[in-house]
Design an enzyme around this catalytic site. Structure first.
Site, PDB file in Angstrom:
ATOM      1  N   TYR A 124      60.301  12.012  -1.353  1.00 26.81           N
ATOM      2  CA  TYR A 124      59.991  10.705  -0.773  1.00 26.81           C
ATOM      3  C   TYR A 124      61.067  10.199   0.178  1.00 26.81           C
ATOM      4  O   TYR A 124      60.865   9.207   0.877  1.00 26.81           O
ATOM      5  CB  TYR A 124      59.689   9.676  -1.860  1.00 26.81           C
ATOM      6  CG  TYR A 124      60.856   9.138  -2.643  1.00 26.81           C
ATOM      7  CD1 TYR A 124      61.700   8.163  -2.109  1.00 26.81           C
ATOM      8  CD2 TYR A 124      61.083   9.551  -3.945  1.00 26.81           C
ATOM      9  CE1 TYR A 124      62.750   7.642  -2.837  1.00 26.81           C
ATOM     10  CE2 TYR A 124      62.136   9.030  -4.690  1.00 26.81           C
ATOM     11  CZ  TYR A 124      62.965   8.084  -4.132  1.00 26.81           C
ATOM     12  OH  TYR A 124      64.010   7.556  -4.852  1.00 26.81           O
TER      13      TYR A 124
ATOM     14  N   ASN B 273      70.793  12.163  -5.056  1.00 29.50           N
ATOM     15  CA  ASN B 273      69.810  11.651  -4.110  1.00 29.50           C
ATOM     16  C   ASN B 273      68.422  11.828  -4.705  1.00 29.50           C
ATOM     17  O   ASN B 273      67.791  12.871  -4.547  1.00 29.50           O
ATOM     18  CB  ASN B 273      69.927  12.388  -2.769  1.00 29.50           C
ATOM     19  CG  ASN B 273      69.201  11.667  -1.650  1.00 29.50           C
ATOM     20  OD1 ASN B 273      68.244  10.941  -1.902  1.00 29.50           O
ATOM     21  ND2 ASN B 273      69.644  11.881  -0.424  1.00 29.50           N
ATOM     22  N   ASP B 274      67.963  10.809  -5.421  1.00 28.31           N
ATOM     23  CA  ASP B 274      66.670  10.940  -6.083  1.00 28.31           C
ATOM     24  C   ASP B 274      65.513  10.982  -5.097  1.00 28.31           C
ATOM     25  O   ASP B 274      64.385  11.320  -5.478  1.00 28.31           O
ATOM     26  CB  ASP B 274      66.453   9.828  -7.112  1.00 28.31           C
ATOM     27  CG  ASP B 274      66.679   8.434  -6.553  1.00 28.31           C
ATOM     28  OD1 ASP B 274      66.893   8.300  -5.341  1.00 28.31           O
ATOM     29  OD2 ASP B 274      66.654   7.472  -7.338  1.00 28.31           O
ATOM     30  N   GLY B 275      65.770  10.663  -3.821  1.00 30.75           N
ATOM     31  CA  GLY B 275      64.736  10.780  -2.804  1.00 30.75           C
ATOM     32  C   GLY B 275      64.389  12.221  -2.485  1.00 30.75           C
ATOM     33  O   GLY B 275      63.336  12.497  -1.908  1.00 30.75           O
TER      34      GLY B 275
END
Length: 242
Positions: A189, A49-51
């Site tokens: 983010y 989950n790069d968020g």
């Protein structure tokens, strides 16, 4: 990436470095074997989950999901090391997998499911003590998929997924619950997404498919079938899961 960089956008170029596919894999695996205070892999500025790009971007935050994933990678790659007579790497990866499994059970279990991560300051994420993201599906599904989780715990964890993340009314399997909104956690983010949309508590179907797989691997074929129909309501042949 430099110490002050979380990500970088640039035009790719052809590298002047060349190596075998085997050594390329070794390089990637060795890069991942960096651990924090709980003995779990460092999360950096995002895992799957790069968020969640500010959970571990100071170099101390750890990812529970990444622990399950790396454990899986190691156990799939160890036979390749053995086949190539690379005893040093084989033993290194066997020991790393053993310690990861121990630390996941010791540090990541939250009472009824597995935590998702630890922030740089040690605050847990995906824990019952959180106001947001008390439970995240991929830490639960991969405890099963990896084969590293204790059977009684993995069943309880997947039961929590069904209880808290499966919404039959709307036909979705949520990635996490509750979504990030106006709470104190600053995971990155992901919090810019509207609550309940995309990674922020909506259905991210990649992760939902892992939930289906985990239920199937537990031998819960009927539940897996129901979950599959929930996220992809088309005319399947039930014998495909049986």
């Amino acid at each position: 990436l430099g110490e002050d960089e979380d990500e970088r956008y640039e035009t790719p170029i052809v590298s002047d470095k060349k190596s075998s596919l085997y050594l390329h894999c070794i390089s990637a695996i060795d890069k991942s074997l960096r651990f924090g205070a709980h003995g779990l892999p460092l999360m950096g500025s995002g895992d799957w989950n790069d968020g969640m790009n500010t959970v571990g971007n100071k170099g101390k935050g750890e990812s529970v999901w990444l622990g399950w994933f790396i454990y899986t990678v190691l156990n799939k790659f160890i036979p390749i090391c053995r086949e190539r007579n690379d005893t040093e790497k084989m033993k290194k990866y066997q020991e790393a997998a053993r310690l990861i499994a121990i630390n996941l059970e010791k540090e990541a279990w939250d009472g009824s499911w597995y935590k998702r991560a630890f922030f740089d300051n040690g605050t847990p994420l995906g824990s019952v003590q959180n106001d947001e993201c008390r439970i995240d599906s991929i830490s639960q599904s991969w405890s099963v998929i990896s084969g590293a989780g204790k059977p009684e715990r993995t069943r309880e964890a997947m039961g929590a997924v069904e209880k808290y993340l499966v919404n039959r009314e709307y036909g979705i399997i949520k990635l996490l619950e509750p979504p990030f909104d106006d709470g104190v956690l600053k995971p990155g983010y992901i919090k810019a997404y509207v609550p309940g949309v995309r990674e922020n508590g909506g259905q991210y179907t990649h992760a939902a498919a892992w939930v289906v797989l985990a239920f199937a691997m537990l031998g819960l074929g009927n539940t897996a079938w129901e979950m599959m129909e929930l996220i992809n309501p088309i005319n399947h042949s039930k014998s495909s899961l049986d």
